[in-house]
Design an enzyme around this catalytic site. Structure first.
Site, PDB file in Angstrom:
ATOM      1  N   ARG A   2       0.809  -1.233   0.000  1.00 45.74           N
ATOM      2  CA  ARG A   2       0.000   0.000   0.000  1.00 45.74           C
ATOM      3  C   ARG A   2       0.840   1.282   0.000  1.00 45.74           C
ATOM      4  O   ARG A   2       0.429   2.304   0.536  1.00 45.74           O
ATOM      5  CB  ARG A   2      -0.950   0.039   1.207  1.00 45.74           C
ATOM      6  N   SER A  61     -11.216  -0.650   2.789  1.00 49.69           N
ATOM      7  CA  SER A  61     -10.537  -0.782   4.086  1.00 49.69           C
ATOM      8  C   SER A  61     -10.195   0.608   4.608  1.00 49.69           C
ATOM      9  O   SER A  61      -9.561   1.388   3.902  1.00 49.69           O
ATOM     10  CB  SER A  61      -9.236  -1.561   3.940  1.00 49.69           C
ATOM     11  N   GLU A  69      -5.996   4.233   5.945  1.00 51.43           N
ATOM     12  CA  GLU A  69      -5.581   4.019   4.565  1.00 51.43           C
ATOM     13  C   GLU A  69      -6.022   5.165   3.659  1.00 51.43           C
ATOM     14  O   GLU A  69      -5.239   5.643   2.845  1.00 51.43           O
ATOM     15  CB  GLU A  69      -6.123   2.672   4.077  1.00 51.43           C
TER      16      GLU A  69
HETATM   17  N1  EPU Z   1     -11.746 -10.432   9.922  1.00 51.73           N
HETATM   18  C1  EPU Z   1     -12.452 -10.227  11.072  1.00 51.73           C
HETATM   19  N2  EPU Z   1     -13.647  -9.564  11.003  1.00 51.73           N
HETATM   20  C2  EPU Z   1     -14.169  -9.120   9.822  1.00 51.73           C
HETATM   21  C3  EPU Z   1     -13.465  -9.349   8.642  1.00 51.73           C
HETATM   22  C4  EPU Z   1     -12.239  -9.990   8.699  1.00 51.73           C
HETATM   23  O1  EPU Z   1     -12.013 -10.606  12.135  1.00 51.73           O
HETATM   24  O2  EPU Z   1     -15.259  -8.512   9.835  1.00 51.73           O
HETATM   25  C5  EPU Z   1     -10.415 -11.063   9.991  1.00 51.73           C
HETATM   26  C6  EPU Z   1     -10.433 -12.515   9.650  1.00 51.73           C
HETATM   27  O3  EPU Z   1      -9.555 -13.160  10.529  1.00 51.73           O
HETATM   28  C7  EPU Z   1      -9.872 -12.536   8.242  1.00 51.73           C
HETATM   29  C8  EPU Z   1      -8.891 -11.401   8.292  1.00 51.73           C
HETATM   30  O4  EPU Z   1      -9.528 -10.429   9.116  1.00 51.73           O
HETATM   31  O5  EPU Z   1      -9.259 -13.747   7.959  1.00 51.73           O
HETATM   32  C9  EPU Z   1      -8.554 -10.789   6.938  1.00 51.73           C
HETATM   33  O6  EPU Z   1      -9.741 -10.355   6.291  1.00 51.73           O
HETATM   34  P1  EPU Z   1      -9.821 -10.244   4.691  1.00 51.73           P
HETATM   35  O7  EPU Z   1      -9.402 -11.517   4.070  1.00 51.73           O
HETATM   36  O8  EPU Z   1     -11.160  -9.692   4.342  1.00 51.73           O
HETATM   37  O9  EPU Z   1      -8.707  -9.242   4.297  1.00 51.73           O
HETATM   38  P2  EPU Z   1      -8.256  -7.853   4.907  1.00 51.73           P
HETATM   39  O10 EPU Z   1      -6.852  -8.017   5.346  1.00 51.73           O
HETATM   40  O11 EPU Z   1      -9.219  -7.345   5.914  1.00 51.73           O
HETATM   41  C10 EPU Z   1      -7.253  -6.967   2.693  1.00 51.73           C
HETATM   42  C11 EPU Z   1      -7.236  -5.659   1.959  1.00 51.73           C
HETATM   43  C12 EPU Z   1      -8.499  -5.489   1.146  1.00 51.73           C
HETATM   44  C13 EPU Z   1      -8.613  -6.656   0.181  1.00 51.73           C
HETATM   45  C14 EPU Z   1      -8.614  -7.961   0.992  1.00 51.73           C
HETATM   46  C15 EPU Z   1      -8.595  -9.189   0.103  1.00 51.73           C
HETATM   47  C16 EPU Z   1      -5.939  -4.131   3.319  1.00 51.73           C
HETATM   48  C17 EPU Z   1      -5.985  -3.004   4.284  1.00 51.73           C
HETATM   49  N3  EPU Z   1      -7.125  -4.573   2.919  1.00 51.73           N
HETATM   50  O12 EPU Z   1      -8.318  -6.902   3.628  1.00 51.73           O
HETATM   51  O13 EPU Z   1      -8.371  -4.305   0.390  1.00 51.73           O
HETATM   52  O14 EPU Z   1      -9.780  -6.547  -0.606  1.00 51.73           O
HETATM   53  O15 EPU Z   1      -7.439  -8.040   1.799  1.00 51.73           O
HETATM   54  O16 EPU Z   1      -7.348  -9.327  -0.468  1.00 51.73           O
HETATM   55  O17 EPU Z   1      -4.870  -4.580   2.925  1.00 51.73           O
HETATM   56  C18 EPU Z   1      -8.845  -1.991   0.447  1.00 51.73           C
HETATM   57  O18 EPU Z   1      -7.643  -1.820   0.554  1.00 51.73           O
HETATM   58  O19 EPU Z   1      -9.667  -1.028   0.407  1.00 51.73           O
HETATM   59  C19 EPU Z   1      -9.353  -3.337   0.429  1.00 51.73           C
HETATM   60  C20 EPU Z   1     -10.651  -3.612   0.423  1.00 51.73           C
END
Ligand code: EPU
Length: 381
Positions: A190, A269, A373
């Site tokens: 990022r 995010s 972000e």
């Molecule tokens: N989780 C929770 N509660 C929730 C959702 C998720 O506890 O409501 C935990 C779970 O343990 C899950 C982990 O968070 O396994 C990771 O969640 P997720 O796979 O949805 O990925 P993320 O790390 O939250 C990142 C990017 C997203 C991208 C997704 C998929 C960042 C800040 N965000 O989210 O990017 O779509 O991975 O690759 O890196 C964005 O940047 O705007 C964005 C949406």
């Protein structure tokens, strides 16, 4: 000193004329201009006060003209692409807000050049239609093509840094158009040189090298996507299946914009996933045990030598801010804890109030300070 090496390492290649581009020195038609214009409709949050002056540019030359004029007059300048990563203060913006609405999708073999103003998710759909792999897992990401290199947009195992070959930008310090090759973009999670130096570059065009894999996707890296597709990580699948699966996963998390659905009135995010040193991770682990009891393992992903990335969404959730948290007009999404949303009628202060509450709660529970972000304008957390 080897002049070429030093120059490449610190400065992008300069060029008043970019090969393959015809940028006239002045635009032929006046750009569209409004005064005291509301900015909220231009953002996915639907938040923010008015701009003193709002200009929409549809050619690179117009973009450059407006930027040059603002810089020459010392007028503050706000660049707006898809508005999907912007938190604008309720007082608005005293200066010129420039909407980059340039168009251009040029495919030549596996080389793609996008104008900054192209809608990113539509461009992804067209690459999939053209049978080319490399950005199919970035489907459904809101915003403009020009914004993608700035924060090295990534999701579901792909990041634009793997396919971008060069970024064509207007360098406000040099007063010239420059071509920045991938190696000089300083891409990381990022981040990029454009984000590190936000008042210097205006992205005009982005060039990508895609892959012709006979209608198949790039190898699926993200475990969640592989599971949803019923394949092993590393397998390739038909491009359309990859794109559709990602869209389905994103929709399930409220991360695909729908004007009718307030759960998606967000900036995706709101916080980046914290990257911790080994020492910080050990301290964090102890806090997790203290707070949640033995046997609870926080998400941990390798993030380079001596570093671990954990999940902001998980931290928020476990600090007590569960899906749908909040009673006011700004609340956590009912589908994903990482998305803060405007339920309609919120102000930027409402949103920031919620964001500050989340940051303080996570810090108190786990000793980690989350970092926003989206870009903030005239306000800070
Ligand atoms: N989780 C929770 N509660 C929730 C959702 C998720 O506890 O409501 C935990 C779970 O343990 C899950 C982990 O968070 O396994 C990771 O969640 P997720 O796979 O949805 O990925 P993320 O790390 O939250 C990142 C990017 C997203 C991208 C997704 C998929 C960042 C800040 N965000 O989210 O990017 O779509 O991975 O690759 O890196 C964005 O940047 O705007 C964005 C949406």
């Amino acid at each position: 000193m080897n002049r070429t090496r030093a120059w490449c390492a610190h400065e992008p290649r300069r060029s008043a004329w970019v090969p393959g581009l015809s940028v006239p020195s002045r635009s032929l038609e006046p750009v569209q201009e409004l005064h005291d214009a509301p900015l909220a409709p231009l953002t996915t949050f639907r938040l923010g006060g008015p701009a003193t002056r709002l200009v929409t540019a549809t050619t690179d030359a117009e973009v450059i003209d407006v930027v040059r004029e603002a810089d020459a007059n010392g007028t503050p300048l706000l660049l707006i692409g898809g508005g999907s990563n912007l938190v604008i203060g309720d007082k608005g913006f005293a200066g010129t807000a420039l909407v980059i609405a340039t168009k251009g999708f040029e495919l030549d073999g596996t080389t793609l050049e996008l104008a900054a103003g192209e809608v990113w998710t539509d461009a992804v759909a067209r690459t999939v239609e053209a049978g080319l792999a490399g950005v199919e897992c970035l489907a459904g990401i809101p915003g403009s093509a020009g914004a993608t290199p700035i924060q090295n947009v990534g999701a579901y195992g792909q990041e634009v840094s793997s396919t971008i070959t060069e970024v064509i930008a207007y360098d406000r310090h040099a007063g010239e158009t420059v071509v920045v090759p991938n190696a000089d973009c300083a891409f990381s999670y990022r981040r990029s040189r454009f984000k590190a130096d936000p008042d210097r570059y205006v992205v005009l065009r982005v060039r990508f090298r895609l892959e012709d894999a006979d209608g198949l996707s790039a190898p699926i890296k993200y475990a969640e996507t592989a599971r949803a597709l019923g394949v092993e990580p590393g397998d390739r699948v038909p491009l359309t299946a990859a794109r559709e699966t990602v869209l389905k996963l994103r929709t399930g998390k409220g991360m695909v914009l729908d004007p009718e659905d307030h759960d998606t009135w967000s900036a995706g995010s709101f916080f980046t996933n914290p990257i911790l040193t080994d020492q910080q991770f050990t301290a964090f682990h102890a806090r997790v045990r203290e707070h949640l009891g033995d046997g609870v393992e926080p998400p941990a992903y390798p993030a380079g030598e001596g570093h671990t990335k954990t999940s902001a969404a998980w931290l928020i959730d476990k600090a007590g801010f569960t899906k749908g948290y909040g009673t006011g007009p700004a609340r956590i999404s009912t589908k994903h804890t990482l998305a803060l949303t405007n339920r309609g009628g919120a102000t930027t202060e409402d949103l920031l109030g919620l964001a500050r509450e989340v940051v303080a709660g996570v810090r108190e529970a786990f000793g980690i300070t989350l970092v926003n972000e989206p870009v903030t304008v005239g306000v800070s957390l």
